[in-house]
Each structure stands twice: as C-alpha cells, then as structure tokens.
Write a protein that holds these residues in place. Sequence first.
Motif, PDB file in Angstrom:
ATOM      1  N   LEU A  85     -39.869 105.953  68.614  1.00 58.00           N
ATOM      2  CA  LEU A  85     -38.732 105.941  69.529  1.00 58.00           C
ATOM      3  C   LEU A  85     -38.133 104.547  69.629  1.00 58.00           C
ATOM      4  O   LEU A  85     -36.910 104.381  69.572  1.00 58.00           O
ATOM      5  N   THR A  86     -38.977 103.541  69.762  1.00 54.98           N
ATOM      6  CA  THR A  86     -38.498 102.160  69.859  1.00 54.98           C
ATOM      7  C   THR A  86     -37.727 101.764  68.610  1.00 54.98           C
ATOM      8  O   THR A  86     -36.650 101.168  68.695  1.00 54.98           O
ATOM      9  N   THR A  87     -38.261 102.103  67.447  1.00 52.33           N
ATOM     10  CA  THR A  87     -37.598 101.760  66.183  1.00 52.33           C
ATOM     11  C   THR A  87     -36.254 102.461  66.066  1.00 52.33           C
ATOM     12  O   THR A  87     -35.254 101.838  65.693  1.00 52.33           O
ATOM     13  N   LEU A  88     -36.208 103.739  66.413  1.00 54.48           N
ATOM     14  CA  LEU A  88     -34.954 104.487  66.356  1.00 54.48           C
ATOM     15  C   LEU A  88     -33.922 103.905  67.307  1.00 54.48           C
ATOM     16  O   LEU A  88     -32.764 103.679  66.929  1.00 54.48           O
ATOM     17  N   LEU A  89     -34.323 103.640  68.544  1.00 48.48           N
ATOM     18  CA  LEU A  89     -33.385 103.076  69.518  1.00 48.48           C
ATOM     19  C   LEU A  89     -32.860 101.719  69.073  1.00 48.48           C
ATOM     20  O   LEU A  89     -31.664 101.438  69.174  1.00 48.48           O
ATOM     21  N   ARG A  90     -33.755 100.880  68.601  1.00 49.94           N
ATOM     22  CA  ARG A  90     -33.339  99.545  68.173  1.00 49.94           C
ATOM     23  C   ARG A  90     -32.339  99.639  67.022  1.00 49.94           C
ATOM     24  O   ARG A  90     -31.315  98.947  67.010  1.00 49.94           O
ATOM     25  N   THR A 104     -28.887  94.842  73.279  1.00 49.79           N
ATOM     26  CA  THR A 104     -29.820  95.656  72.514  1.00 49.79           C
ATOM     27  C   THR A 104     -31.237  95.507  73.048  1.00 49.79           C
ATOM     28  O   THR A 104     -31.933  96.496  73.295  1.00 49.79           O
ATOM     29  N   GLY A 105     -31.661  94.270  73.265  1.00 48.55           N
ATOM     30  CA  GLY A 105     -33.008  94.030  73.793  1.00 48.55           C
ATOM     31  C   GLY A 105     -33.210  94.633  75.165  1.00 48.55           C
ATOM     32  O   GLY A 105     -34.242  95.250  75.448  1.00 48.55           O
ATOM     33  N   ALA A 106     -32.218  94.465  76.033  1.00 42.31           N
ATOM     34  CA  ALA A 106     -32.326  94.993  77.397  1.00 42.31           C
ATOM     35  C   ALA A 106     -32.366  96.521  77.396  1.00 42.31           C
ATOM     36  O   ALA A 106     -33.183  97.128  78.100  1.00 42.31           O
ATOM     37  N   LEU A 107     -31.502  97.153  76.620  1.00 44.17           N
ATOM     38  CA  LEU A 107     -31.459  98.611  76.591  1.00 44.17           C
ATOM     39  C   LEU A 107     -32.722  99.211  75.982  1.00 44.17           C
ATOM     40  O   LEU A 107     -33.246 100.208  76.484  1.00 44.17           O
ATOM     41  N   VAL A 108     -33.228  98.610  74.909  1.00 43.44           N
ATOM     42  CA  VAL A 108     -34.470  99.111  74.311  1.00 43.44           C
ATOM     43  C   VAL A 108     -35.607  99.005  75.314  1.00 43.44           C
ATOM     44  O   VAL A 108     -36.392  99.940  75.492  1.00 43.44           O
ATOM     45  N   THR A 109     -35.695  97.876  76.003  1.00 44.44           N
ATOM     46  CA  THR A 109     -36.751  97.687  76.993  1.00 44.44           C
ATOM     47  C   THR A 109     -36.660  98.730  78.100  1.00 44.44           C
ATOM     48  O   THR A 109     -37.667  99.357  78.470  1.00 44.44           O
ATOM     49  N   LEU A 110     -35.480  98.950  78.641  1.00 44.09           N
ATOM     50  CA  LEU A 110     -35.310  99.926  79.715  1.00 44.09           C
ATOM     51  C   LEU A 110     -35.605 101.349  79.256  1.00 44.09           C
ATOM     52  O   LEU A 110     -36.321 102.091  79.935  1.00 44.09           O
ATOM     53  N   LEU A 111     -35.089 101.728  78.114  1.00 34.91           N
ATOM     54  CA  LEU A 111     -35.275 103.098  77.641  1.00 34.91           C
ATOM     55  C   LEU A 111     -36.731 103.384  77.274  1.00 34.91           C
ATOM     56  O   LEU A 111     -37.245 104.468  77.573  1.00 34.91           O
ATOM     57  N   THR A 164     -39.313 101.898  78.580  1.00 30.74           N
ATOM     58  CA  THR A 164     -40.041 101.945  79.848  1.00 30.74           C
ATOM     59  C   THR A 164     -39.885 103.315  80.508  1.00 30.74           C
ATOM     60  O   THR A 164     -40.868 103.909  80.963  1.00 30.74           O
ATOM     61  N   VAL A 165     -38.676 103.827  80.548  1.00 30.89           N
ATOM     62  CA  VAL A 165     -38.433 105.155  81.124  1.00 30.89           C
ATOM     63  C   VAL A 165     -39.190 106.220  80.337  1.00 30.89           C
ATOM     64  O   VAL A 165     -39.832 107.101  80.918  1.00 30.89           O
ATOM     65  N   TRP A 166     -39.152 106.141  79.008  1.00 22.75           N
ATOM     66  CA  TRP A 166     -39.885 107.095  78.171  1.00 22.75           C
ATOM     67  C   TRP A 166     -41.383 107.016  78.463  1.00 22.75           C
ATOM     68  O   TRP A 166     -42.055 108.038  78.588  1.00 22.75           O
ATOM     69  N   GLY A 167     -41.907 105.804  78.555  1.00 20.71           N
ATOM     70  CA  GLY A 167     -43.333 105.627  78.835  1.00 20.71           C
ATOM     71  C   GLY A 167     -43.742 106.215  80.173  1.00 20.71           C
ATOM     72  O   GLY A 167     -44.793 106.843  80.299  1.00 20.71           O
ATOM     73  N   LEU A 168     -42.913 106.034  81.178  1.00 17.55           N
ATOM     74  CA  LEU A 168     -43.200 106.615  82.493  1.00 17.55           C
ATOM     75  C   LEU A 168     -43.154 108.141  82.432  1.00 17.55           C
ATOM     76  O   LEU A 168     -43.963 108.824  83.058  1.00 17.55           O
ATOM     77  N   TYR A 169     -42.211 108.674  81.669  1.00 15.80           N
ATOM     78  CA  TYR A 169     -42.074 110.124  81.564  1.00 15.80           C
ATOM     79  C   TYR A 169     -43.292 110.748  80.878  1.00 15.80           C
ATOM     80  O   TYR A 169     -43.849 111.732  81.368  1.00 15.80           O
ATOM     81  N   VAL A 170     -43.715 110.204  79.749  1.00 15.88           N
ATOM     82  CA  VAL A 170     -44.817 110.826  79.010  1.00 15.88           C
ATOM     83  C   VAL A 170     -46.166 110.597  79.677  1.00 15.88           C
ATOM     84  O   VAL A 170     -47.117 111.308  79.378  1.00 15.88           O
TER      85      VAL A 170
END
Length: 89
Positions: free
Chosen positions: A6-11, A36-43, A45-51
């Motif tokens: 997910l991180t690689t795809l988003l980046r 890019t760095g800020a959005l990847v970090t936020l997204l 983090t949200v994914w990690g909290l969700y899973v």
Amino acid sequence: MNQDQLTTLLRTLLQFGGGIAVGRGWIDADTATTLTGALVTLLVTVWGLYVRRNAGLVASAAAVPSVQAILADPATASAIPSPKVKSPA
C-alpha cells in the motif's frame, strides 16, 4: 494487500500526480515532495489503524490455516465472515 504494498502504491501515485502538477507549474518540486510525504504518512497511518481494529485482527488470525477456532465477543464474531470465529454461547 499488505502495508508495504500500500505504501509503495500510494507513493508512486502521489509522485506521478506531483510530477504532473510540477510540470504544469501548479506547484514547485519541494512542495510536491512535502505533500507526497505528508499524504503517504497520513494514509498509511489511517490504514494501519483500520486493519488493527478488533475485527481486523480477528479476521487476520482466522485466515491463518493452523488456527482451528477463535472465540470472540458477539459483535466481533458477527462482523467476521468466517466459520472459525464463534461467540461463546
């Protein structure tokens, strides 16, 4: 899809979008890198909290072939579509 994928795809998608924005003159390269760095970090983090919510953890455990059964509270058990997850009754 795991968190690394997910991180690689988003980046990659954000770099692509940032490249277009820089090429058209909408933003400069430093701003694109920062966004890019800020959005990847936020997204991520949200994914990690969700899973890592209760239902996500139980679903991950139920997907392991060696796990025979999981006892969970009724709300969590009803949220997981697996015959391995049962509520104590």
